[in-house]
Motif scaffolding. Structure first.
Motif, short mmCIF file in Angstrom:
data_model
loop_
_atom_site.label_atom_id
_atom_site.label_comp_id
_atom_site.label_asym_id
_atom_site.label_seq_id
_atom_site.Cartn_x
_atom_site.Cartn_y
_atom_site.Cartn_z
N GLU A 124 34.04 27.72 52.92
CA GLU A 124 33.21 28.26 53.98
C GLU A 124 32.37 27.18 54.65
OE1 GLU A 124 32.91 31.80 55.24
OE2 GLU A 124 34.89 31.16 54.55
N HIS A 125 31.83 26.26 53.89
CA HIS A 125 31.04 25.17 54.47
C HIS A 125 31.90 24.24 55.31
CE1 HIS A 125 27.39 25.44 51.51
NE2 HIS A 125 27.46 26.45 52.34
N ALA A 126 33.17 24.07 54.91
CA ALA A 126 34.07 23.20 55.67
C ALA A 126 34.53 23.84 56.98
CB ALA A 126 35.29 22.84 54.82
N LYS A 127 34.43 25.16 57.06
CA LYS A 127 34.80 25.91 58.27
C LYS A 127 36.24 25.61 58.71
CE LYS A 127 30.03 26.01 59.99
NZ LYS A 127 29.78 27.38 59.52
N ILE A 128 37.15 25.65 57.76
CA ILE A 128 38.56 25.35 58.05
C ILE A 128 39.47 26.55 57.78
CG2 ILE A 128 38.36 22.87 57.59
CD1 ILE A 128 39.50 23.47 54.78
N TYR A 129 38.87 27.66 57.36
CA TYR A 129 39.67 28.81 56.95
C TYR A 129 38.98 30.08 57.42
CZ TYR A 129 41.73 32.28 53.78
OH TYR A 129 42.34 33.39 53.25
N ASN A 130 39.77 31.00 57.98
CA ASN A 130 39.17 32.22 58.55
C ASN A 130 39.78 33.49 57.97
OD1 ASN A 130 37.34 33.48 60.40
ND2 ASN A 130 39.11 34.08 61.63
N GLY A 131 40.47 33.36 56.83
CA GLY A 131 41.04 34.54 56.19
C GLY A 131 40.09 35.14 55.17
N LEU A 132 40.63 35.98 54.31
CA LEU A 132 39.86 36.61 53.24
C LEU A 132 40.03 35.82 51.94
CD1 LEU A 132 40.68 40.37 53.88
CD2 LEU A 132 38.69 39.07 54.69
N TYR A 133 39.18 36.12 50.97
CA TYR A 133 39.22 35.45 49.66
C TYR A 133 39.37 36.47 48.55
CZ TYR A 133 37.02 31.47 52.08
OH TYR A 133 36.73 30.43 52.94
N HIS A 134 39.77 35.95 47.40
CA HIS A 134 39.67 36.71 46.15
C HIS A 134 39.20 35.75 45.07
CE1 HIS A 134 40.45 40.05 43.40
NE2 HIS A 134 40.67 39.09 42.52
N VAL A 135 38.07 36.07 44.44
CA VAL A 135 37.48 35.20 43.41
C VAL A 135 37.98 35.65 42.04
CG1 VAL A 135 35.35 34.31 42.40
CG2 VAL A 135 35.42 34.88 44.83
N LEU A 136 38.74 34.78 41.37
CA LEU A 136 39.27 35.12 40.05
C LEU A 136 38.17 35.23 39.00
CD1 LEU A 136 42.53 33.04 39.43
CD2 LEU A 136 42.32 35.52 39.62
N GLY A 137 37.36 34.17 38.93
CA GLY A 137 36.31 34.14 37.92
C GLY A 137 36.81 33.72 36.55
N GLU A 138 38.12 33.49 36.42
CA GLU A 138 38.74 33.07 35.17
C GLU A 138 39.86 32.08 35.47
OE1 GLU A 138 38.36 37.15 32.47
OE2 GLU A 138 40.31 36.52 33.22
N ILE A 139 40.20 31.29 34.48
CA ILE A 139 41.37 30.40 34.58
C ILE A 139 42.14 30.45 33.27
CG2 ILE A 139 40.41 28.80 36.29
CD1 ILE A 139 39.71 26.92 33.97
N VAL A 140 43.37 29.98 33.33
CA VAL A 140 44.16 29.82 32.11
C VAL A 140 43.82 28.47 31.51
CG1 VAL A 140 46.48 29.63 31.15
CG2 VAL A 140 46.04 31.22 33.04
N SER A 141 43.35 28.47 30.27
CA SER A 141 42.93 27.23 29.62
C SER A 141 43.53 27.13 28.22
CB SER A 141 41.40 27.15 29.53
OG SER A 141 41.00 26.00 28.81
N PRO A 142 44.52 26.25 28.03
CA PRO A 142 45.11 26.10 26.70
C PRO A 142 44.13 25.52 25.69
CG PRO A 142 45.89 24.37 28.15
CD PRO A 142 45.12 25.33 29.01
N TYR A 143 43.17 24.75 26.16
CA TYR A 143 42.19 24.12 25.26
C TYR A 143 41.25 25.16 24.65
CZ TYR A 143 43.88 20.30 28.17
OH TYR A 143 44.68 19.43 28.86
N GLU A 144 40.94 26.19 25.44
CA GLU A 144 40.04 27.23 24.96
C GLU A 144 40.79 28.52 24.63
OE1 GLU A 144 36.85 27.75 27.74
OE2 GLU A 144 36.53 25.61 27.98
N GLU A 145 42.12 28.44 24.67
CA GLU A 145 42.99 29.57 24.37
C GLU A 145 42.63 30.79 25.23
OE1 GLU A 145 42.82 30.27 20.17
OE2 GLU A 145 43.95 28.46 19.69
N LYS A 146 42.48 30.53 26.54
CA LYS A 146 42.12 31.59 27.48
C LYS A 146 43.29 31.93 28.39
CE LYS A 146 37.12 30.76 27.88
NZ LYS A 146 36.03 30.39 28.81
N GLU A 147 43.50 33.22 28.58
CA GLU A 147 44.48 33.72 29.54
C GLU A 147 43.72 34.61 30.54
OE1 GLU A 147 47.66 32.98 29.62
OE2 GLU A 147 47.76 31.87 27.72
N LEU A 148 44.38 34.95 31.64
CA LEU A 148 43.76 35.87 32.59
C LEU A 148 43.71 37.27 31.96
CD1 LEU A 148 45.49 34.78 35.93
CD2 LEU A 148 43.25 34.08 35.03
N SER A 149 42.53 37.87 31.98
CA SER A 149 42.36 39.17 31.34
C SER A 149 43.02 40.28 32.16
CB SER A 149 40.86 39.49 31.18
OG SER A 149 40.26 39.67 32.46
#
Length: 202
Positions: free
Chosen positions: A92-117
């Motif tokens: 948004e600060h870069a003002k290069i994109y005018n579509g919609l967003y979706h915020v995941l809030g999670e990532i897949v991390s093998p180090y922390e044994e995390k998957e998307l819930s």
């Protein structure tokens, strides 16, 4: 422990803030008068009460739906999936994109044994189903976690049963191991413009 040390220790808990920066921030505040400090403290204390999590995209703003989702001038044919609020803010600060967003809030991390819930996946699929975008851009960071999250999202979207015409990813103009939130406007623009399509036939 004295009050100055307590204040410094609080700032040291902030992401990216080391001991020297924490001390500078603490002494900067101590130079302020009581009214200024009160106003700063009041803003911090009440900020969360005045903010909402958007029920459409997961963004945090002063309204639900957020200003981006409710903006009639945004391009609703493009949906950009980001890892977190910091990445959304960078775009948004870069003002290069005018579509919609979706915020995941999670990532897949093998180090922390995390998957998307399951909750995160369902929230995303509901958003995609509701908006039916022509293109979904996956804007994950160029790290191991970002790569794994990208492949997981492609698989989830591909097997969702939803009609998705195009899935793309930011081009690798972003330095490997970096994060999108710290990329400059030109780098973000180039990564967005040169985005690559995912192979939906895998």
């Amino acid at each position: 422990m004295d009050s100055i040390t307590e204040l410094i220790n609080i700032f040291k808990q902030f992401p990216g803030i080391g001991p020297k920066s924490a001390r500078r921030m603490a002494f900067y505040l101590l130079k302020k008068n009581k009214r200024e400090l009160y106003n700063i403290g009041k803003i911090i204390a009440t900020a969360k009460n005045n903010l909402f999590t958007c029920s459409n995209c997961g963004n945090i703003s002063g309204s639900d739906p957020c200003e981006i989702c409710s903006d009639p001038l945004r391009d609703k044919n493009i949906l950009c999936i980001v890892e977190d609020l910091e990445t959304l803010t960078a775009f948004e600060h870069a003002k290069i994109y005018n579509g919609l967003y979706h915020v995941l809030g999670e990532i897949v991390s093998p180090y922390e044994e995390k998957e998307l819930s399951e909750c995160t996946i369902n929230f995303l699929l509901d958003h995609v189903k509701k908006n039916n975008p022509d293109e979904i851009i996956i804007a994950t960071n160029p790290k191991v976690e970002g790569d794994l999250t990208y492949y997981a999202l492609v698989e989830i979207l591909k097997n969702s049963g939803l009609k998705i015409n195009k899935i793309s990813r930011l081009a690798m103009g972003l330095p490997m191991g970096s994060t999108i939130e710290f990329a400059d406007k030109l780098t973000l623009h180039m990564a967005l413009e040169a985005r690559t399509d995912a192979d939906l036939n895998l």
